[in-house]
Scaffold this motif. Structure first.
Motif: not given
Lengths: 481, 40
Positions: A100-102, A123, A126-128, A196, A417
């Motif tokens: 999961a990317a931020t 997205l 789960e990606h913030r 990220d 991503i």
């Protein structure tokens, strides 16, 4: 196999026939499996080993991550270690994509808002996505011109950034104090955020305080406080000399000083004091909107002249003398003005200046198509960035570019991503309305990356363009908030 | 594409699933890929 939530046996059979699928297509008529095994998003892929162990379970995965899971599954069965590992053979981009990317977005202006919404739409949960801004509100800056002449009230052109949270975007109301590119984190006064991907969309800061006497003598055209001051001054104005001054280059929204002059002219005429007033525009530019083809600048000069607004190009501002209400040029020439509306100097925000991102221009250099900086996963868009055009000039600082760049950057990040590559690139497209007063406006738009100079279409001014600008403002504030 | 709002986090990697008891066919000898998908 495919599992179709809320599908029947019949519809699954039809689905299989229609697409000639060679694997089972199974109905999940009441959605029970879908609820139990997924987060509600499709496609959701689950790879199950023969012993029942789930080795992979994700929505819209990246290929690298899925490949690693298959390698792991096969290695478990054959006893042979997988040849590729995340840590040694995958690119940093693929490593970022495997979890999961931020995404951290600095700035809740035009670019930041558009990037955040586009990322959120692309997205999974789960990606913030974070937006950080020191202001609690988004201000639709181009409407400050209307506020200045009483055509807007403040509440009509600002929206709480907290509303972003309704769309699944995390808003941090705080000031960014450090961008640590090496450790890939951002510090605000209250917290630290790892990223990220980082999108720097902090805009250009105006620094009227860098000019001695500015606060005593001038109203800032680019701030809410300044627009309020102009409105009050215009209401009290009974005649005299109005000056619209560009103190230095570059400045955002290249048409704004000219729009201000046109709107003030219209306002004073409606008030009945135009015949007792002079309006002057002082600028270091050689023509209005100098990045645009000369014909556009010439048409603006013509319109200024037609309204009796005096234009002073190549006026290199040096200082203000509040005691005599004079503005002084570098050649010593002084002009006395009764009401001064000024474009303050612009610079990159302090946190950007200390980040190591700046180039020699004082702004963040980026790839013209991808808006990537030289730091991996770090992008800069809008006024804080700089792009050199084929003509050797810089891309103007304007919201439309921040908007279009944000769309491209969001697509690149989302694709990366998700392990896709579609090569989204900003093509230099942009447009601009030019308010002319009396409910009329002009419009110009086209390709600013065109070689050797931007190729723009200039529309004939009229009421329709003014209403187009009004409609755009309404759309913008409703669309994102 | 979001289909349902009230769902959880999804089954986690590392957990166990008995596909047969869920009514799903177990076709692959080396493993089974289950893709929840909507017909386009």
């Amino acid at each position: 196999m495919y599992v179709g939530p809320f599908e029947t046996t019949e519809s699954c059979d039809e689905w299989k026939r229609e697409y000639d699928l060679a694997f089972p297509v199974v109905p999940d008529a009441d959605g029970a499996l879908f609820r139990r095994l997924t987060s509600g998003w499709v496609p959701w892929s689950i790879l199950v080993a023969p012993d029942g162990e789930v080795v992979f379970s994700e929505n819209e995965f990246d290929e690298a991550g899925f490949g690693a899971a298959i390698s792991q599954l096969l290695a478990k069965q054959t006893g042979v270690a997988p040849t590729a590992t995340e840590s040694t053979q995958r690119t940093p981009a693929a490593r970022r994509a495997s979890k999961a990317a931020t995404v951290v977005i600095l700035g809740g202006g035009v670019g930041g808002i558009v990037a955040a919404h586009n990322l959120r739409a692309s997205l999974g949960e789960e990606h913030r996505i974070f937006v950080i801004d020191r202001s609690p509100d988004h201000l639709f800056q181009s409407s400050l011109l209307w506020l200045m002449v009483g055509d807007r009230r403040e509440h009509q052109i600002r929206r709480p950034l907290e509303r972003l949270t309704r769309r699944g975007i995390e808003f941090v109301h705080d000031e960014v104090v450090e961008i640590d590119l090496e450790r890939r984190l951002v510090r605000t006064r209250a917290r630290t955020l790892d990223f990220d991907y980082l999108i720097v969309a902090l805009g250009a800061r105006t620094v009227p305080e860098s000019i001695e006497g500015f606060g005593e003598m001038a109203h800032d055209l680019y701030s809410l406080e300044g627009s309020r001051g102009i409105k009050n001054a215009l209401d009290a104005f009974t005649g005299g000399k109005v000056g619209v001054l560009v103190t230095s280059m570059p400045f955002k929204c290249p048409a704004a000083p000219y729009e201000a002059a046109f709107l003030v002219e219209s306002f004073l005429r409606a008030k009945g004091v135009r015949d007792r007033s002079e309006i002057h525009v002082y600028t270091p530019e050689h023509q209005p909107m100098p990045v645009a083809p000369a014909a556009l600048g010439a048409s603006i000069v013509e319109m200024l002249s037609a309204r009796g607004i005096q234009y002073h190009p190549l006026f290199t501002f040096q200082k203000m003398r509040p005691e005599t209400r004079e503005i002084v040029a570098a050649d010593g020439h002084a002009e006395k003005v009764d009401l001064l509306i000024a474009v303050p100097p612009h610079q990159a925000p302090e946190v950007v200046r200390s980040s190591g991102l700046l180039g020699v221009s004082g702004w963040i250099p980026v790839d013209p198509g991808t808006l990537r900086t030289e730091h991996e996963g770090v992008f800069a868009i809008g006024d804080v960035s700089t792009v050199r055009l084929p003509s050797g000039k810089s891309l103007p600082k304007a919201g439309v570019f921040a908007h279009n760049q944000a769309v491209v950057v969001a697509r690149q990040i989302a694709d990366e991503i998700r392990g896709r590559r579609d090569g989204a690139r900003f093509d230099g497209g942009g447009y601009c309305w030019i308010e002319l007063g009396d409910g009329r406006a002009g419009f110009a738009g086209g390709n600013f990356y065109h070689d050797p100079e931007p190729r723009l279409r200039v529309a004939r001014p009229g009421r329709a363009w003014h209403w187009g600008k009004v409609a755009f403002e309404k759309w913008w504030l409703r669309r994102w908030f | 594409m979001k289909v349902l709002d009230e769902s959880g986090k999804g089954v986690a990697a590392g957990s166990k699933l008995d596909l047969a008891s869920l009514g799903l066919p177990v076709a692959g000898r080396r493993g089974t890929l289950v893709v929840f998908w909507k017909r386009q």
